[in-house]
Design a protein around this motif. Structure first.
Motif, mmCIF file in Angstrom:
data_model
loop_
_atom_site.group_PDB
_atom_site.id
_atom_site.type_symbol
_atom_site.label_atom_id
_atom_site.label_comp_id
_atom_site.label_asym_id
_atom_site.label_seq_id
_atom_site.Cartn_x
_atom_site.Cartn_y
_atom_site.Cartn_z
ATOM 1 N N LEU A 298 -68.663 119.002 -12.197
ATOM 2 C CA LEU A 298 -69.212 119.513 -13.255
ATOM 3 C C LEU A 298 -70.176 118.130 -13.334
ATOM 4 N N ARG A 299 -68.950 117.709 -14.533
ATOM 5 C CA ARG A 299 -69.733 116.895 -15.521
ATOM 6 C C ARG A 299 -70.715 116.059 -15.301
ATOM 7 N N LYS A 300 -70.647 115.640 -14.056
ATOM 8 C CA LYS A 300 -71.828 114.953 -13.549
ATOM 9 C C LYS A 300 -72.826 115.179 -12.354
ATOM 10 N N ASP A 301 -72.566 116.379 -12.366
ATOM 11 C CA ASP A 301 -73.832 117.196 -12.414
ATOM 12 C C ASP A 301 -74.774 117.508 -13.748
ATOM 13 N N ILE A 302 -74.020 117.641 -14.594
ATOM 14 C CA ILE A 302 -74.287 117.876 -15.971
ATOM 15 C C ILE A 302 -74.957 116.874 -16.272
ATOM 16 N N LEU A 303 -74.906 115.331 -15.950
ATOM 17 C CA LEU A 303 -75.387 114.003 -16.708
ATOM 18 C C LEU A 303 -76.073 114.142 -15.926
ATOM 19 N N ARG A 304 -76.585 114.121 -14.441
ATOM 20 C CA ARG A 304 -77.689 113.881 -13.383
ATOM 21 C C ARG A 304 -79.100 114.793 -13.616
ATOM 22 N N ASN A 305 -78.794 115.581 -14.362
ATOM 23 C CA ASN A 305 -79.956 116.537 -14.697
ATOM 24 C C ASN A 305 -80.106 116.238 -15.922
ATOM 25 N N LYS A 306 -79.464 116.242 -17.258
ATOM 26 C CA LYS A 306 -79.794 115.853 -18.367
ATOM 27 C C LYS A 306 -80.452 114.001 -18.048
ATOM 28 N N VAL A 318 -73.282 104.126 -12.976
ATOM 29 C CA VAL A 318 -72.746 104.674 -14.652
ATOM 30 C C VAL A 318 -72.437 106.024 -14.462
ATOM 31 N N ILE A 319 -73.520 106.974 -14.159
ATOM 32 C CA ILE A 319 -72.591 108.121 -14.335
ATOM 33 C C ILE A 319 -70.961 108.633 -13.921
ATOM 34 N N ASN A 320 -70.815 108.344 -12.543
ATOM 35 C CA ASN A 320 -69.399 108.270 -11.917
ATOM 36 C C ASN A 320 -68.281 108.337 -13.603
ATOM 37 N N TYR A 321 -68.478 107.183 -14.054
ATOM 38 C CA TYR A 321 -67.310 106.507 -15.113
ATOM 39 C C TYR A 321 -67.807 107.313 -16.735
ATOM 40 N N ASP A 332 -70.845 115.991 -26.437
ATOM 41 C CA ASP A 332 -69.898 114.640 -26.221
ATOM 42 C C ASP A 332 -70.659 114.126 -25.011
ATOM 43 N N LEU A 333 -70.734 114.595 -23.429
ATOM 44 C CA LEU A 333 -71.706 113.419 -22.716
ATOM 45 C C LEU A 333 -72.986 113.142 -23.292
ATOM 46 N N GLU A 334 -73.964 114.464 -23.862
ATOM 47 C CA GLU A 334 -75.470 113.824 -24.058
ATOM 48 C C GLU A 334 -75.262 113.023 -25.489
ATOM 49 N N GLY A 335 -74.029 112.947 -26.229
ATOM 50 C CA GLY A 335 -74.115 112.069 -26.944
ATOM 51 C C GLY A 335 -73.993 110.245 -26.822
ATOM 52 N N ILE A 336 -73.017 110.479 -25.401
ATOM 53 C CA ILE A 336 -72.930 109.152 -24.642
ATOM 54 C C ILE A 336 -74.021 109.060 -24.218
ATOM 55 N N ILE A 337 -75.103 109.500 -23.346
ATOM 56 C CA ILE A 337 -76.209 109.443 -23.252
ATOM 57 C C ILE A 337 -77.032 108.642 -23.930
ATOM 58 N N ASP A 352 -75.849 99.495 -17.281
ATOM 59 C CA ASP A 352 -75.032 99.564 -16.033
ATOM 60 C C ASP A 352 -73.659 99.961 -16.645
ATOM 61 N N LEU A 353 -72.999 99.397 -15.644
ATOM 62 C CA LEU A 353 -71.130 99.588 -16.024
ATOM 63 C C LEU A 353 -70.630 99.331 -17.233
ATOM 64 N N GLU A 354 -71.050 97.614 -17.472
ATOM 65 C CA GLU A 354 -70.160 97.388 -18.843
ATOM 66 C C GLU A 354 -70.190 98.022 -19.787
ATOM 67 N N LEU A 355 -72.214 98.080 -19.590
ATOM 68 C CA LEU A 355 -72.578 99.123 -21.676
ATOM 69 C C LEU A 355 -71.408 99.931 -21.274
ATOM 70 N N ALA A 356 -71.608 100.690 -20.602
ATOM 71 C CA ALA A 356 -71.417 102.446 -21.088
ATOM 72 C C ALA A 356 -70.281 102.401 -20.861
#
Length: 465
Positions: A298-306, A318-321, A332-337, A352-356
């Motif tokens: 669900l967190r992945k779906d929320i991130l993709r949608n956002k 990056v989304i998976n990580y 928290d997810l939105e704040g990270i984005i 990229d993954l390193e930045l995330a």
């Protein structure tokens, strides 16, 4: 070049902007902009989202203003049109700082003005956040039941068995979103209904003001005219006896007259301390639905949608990580984005993954690693010098019962599992047993300093594992 050719003029602006910002910044923040029209010395730019608009205004306002004045003319004003996905109206014109004295905060400010203190059966501002609707609510296993019940209530307010409808769950799991979605849908389907969303805190402030101004009857009469009353964070009524008494009478009146009540809380009714029993009983009359913390999927779906709604692009890894390492709440997810996009822009670095990883580590560096049910059982049993198998037996020995209850309490506070899942993993009990255990431990902690110290000792040991 003719000023009617606004697309050509905007492309000329892009050429200038491209020379003044890093390539990655240009691709992320300027390529998605669409020039809609240019008339009456006003250029309207369409941007993918409210977040996109706010970021442009914060980071690139001077560059935009200077470039547009240079290409379109000194008198040019800039307006934004924000795309809204599946959520009419399709565009919301917003002025830029350079074209209006209206600050951005005024455009987006949350409506918290005082509700009229007289029983006017006239037009009522429902105080709903229209962005919180069913279309933007991402469904998963952790909220499927709550979502289904919410839609049933929205279609037939006060005509289902779900009255009152009581949502509970940790901060950031979507309670406020779902409550607003119900109100928004009801206003679409039944525009004549008087719908009102209000936080428990604001309700309490209004009640206190009515007592001070000797207008309590007007206050009660007003609330008794509501068809759909949504009270958010009802746990804030705890310990405020007079406010509870007043709400009790309003609740009874609305319920008896076939009106819909929707309540949210950060805990189940049985765990609401400082709340009158007669109110707690009424909270359980209809449907009590738990919103659990979102699963990884669900967190992945929320991130993709956002990310899609904000017109951004993140690589799948990056989304998976982020989904696997940020688990507390949707906020928290939105704040990270937002943090990742800010760092990407300021330091001209690809997402990229390193930045995330760097951003997520900064945010979570003070958080300990995830606590599991096994960690909890082992720690509690070690503290009481019990074999771990004892907690799963049907033993009614005092020390075993207390160890089991403490384990359930800690699991509820330190894991994402539902009460039903916790019960199945600790002694194969049902969710009612877990709720009772949580209530027992909470009450014991309040009245016994020695027990509170013992509980803190167990929690400290748990975090050090």
């Amino acid at each position: 070049m003719s000023k009617n050719n606004h697309v050509g003029l905007w492309n000329a602006c892009l050429d200038i902007i491209r020379d003044n910002v890093p390539e990655q910044t240009y691709k992320t923040w300027f390529c998605p902009i669409v020039p809609l029209k240019f008339e009456d010395d006003t250029l309207v730019l369409q941007v993918p989202s409210q977040f996109f608009y706010e970021f442009l205004e914060e980071k690139f306002l001077d560059l935009l203003r200077q470039t547009i004045h240079k290409v379109f003319g000194e008198r040019t004003k800039l307006m934004y049109s924000v795309m809204v996905v599946k959520n009419p109206p399709t565009a919301v014109p917003l002025p830029t700082h350079s074209g209006s004295s209206t600050p951005v905060s005024a455009v987006r400010k949350t409506t918290t003005k005082d509700i009229p203190q007289t029983p006017q059966i006239t037009e009522l501002d429902p105080h709903l956040n229209r962005d919180y609707n069913f279309e933007t609510f991402i469904e998963g296993e952790s909220n499927k039941l709550s979502r289904s019940v919410a839609e049933a209530v929205a279609l037939n307010p006060a005509k289902t068995i779900f009255n009152p409808l009581f949502f509970y769950g940790a901060s950031g799991v979507g309670k406020t979103h779902l409550a607003n979605a119900i109100g928004t849908k009801i206003k679409e389907l039944y525009p004549e209904k008087r719908v009102l969303y209000v936080s428990a805190h604001l309700f309490q402030v209004q009640y206190t003001d009515s007592v001070r101004n000797n207008t309590t009857n007007d206050f009660i009469n007003f609330y008794q005219t509501i068809d759909v009353l949504i009270i958010d964070d009802i746990q804030e009524f705890a310990g405020v006896t007079k406010t509870q008494n007043t709400f009790f009478h309003i609740f009874n009146h609305l319920h008896q007259n076939g009106k819909q009540l929707i309540l949210t809380s950060d805990r189940a009714p049985v765990l609401l301390q400082g709340m009158e029993e007669r109110l707690v009983t009424r909270f359980k009359w209809g449907m009590v639905a738990e919103l659990e913390k979102p699963t990884v999927e669900l967190r992945k779906d929320i991130l993709r949608n956002k990310i899609r709604r904000d017109g951004l692009q993140f690589p799948p890894e990056v989304i998976n990580y982020i989904a696997e390492n940020v688990s507390d709440s949707v906020r928290d997810l939105e704040g990270i984005i937002i943090s990742i996009m800010a760092h990407s822009t300021i330091y001209n670095k690809d997402v990229d993954l390193e930045l995330a990883q760097r951003i997520v580590r900064k945010v979570t560096q003070n958080e300990s690693k995830a606590i599991t049910i096994d960690n909890i059982i082992n720690t509690v049993c070690k503290h009481f010098d019990l074999d771990t198998s004892a907690i799963h037996t049907k033993s009614r020995k005092r020390e075993v019962v207390q160890a089991r209850q403490i384990a359930m309490y800690l699991a509820k506070n330190h894991t994402d599992f539902s009460t039903a899942k916790i019960g199945s993993l600790i002694g194969n009990k049902d969710h009612a047993t877990v709720l009772h255990a949580c209530k027992t431990i909470s009450e014991l902690k309040e009245v016994s300093k020695s027990f509170q110290a013992e509980l803190e000792e167990i929690q400290t040991a748990l975090k050090q594992q």
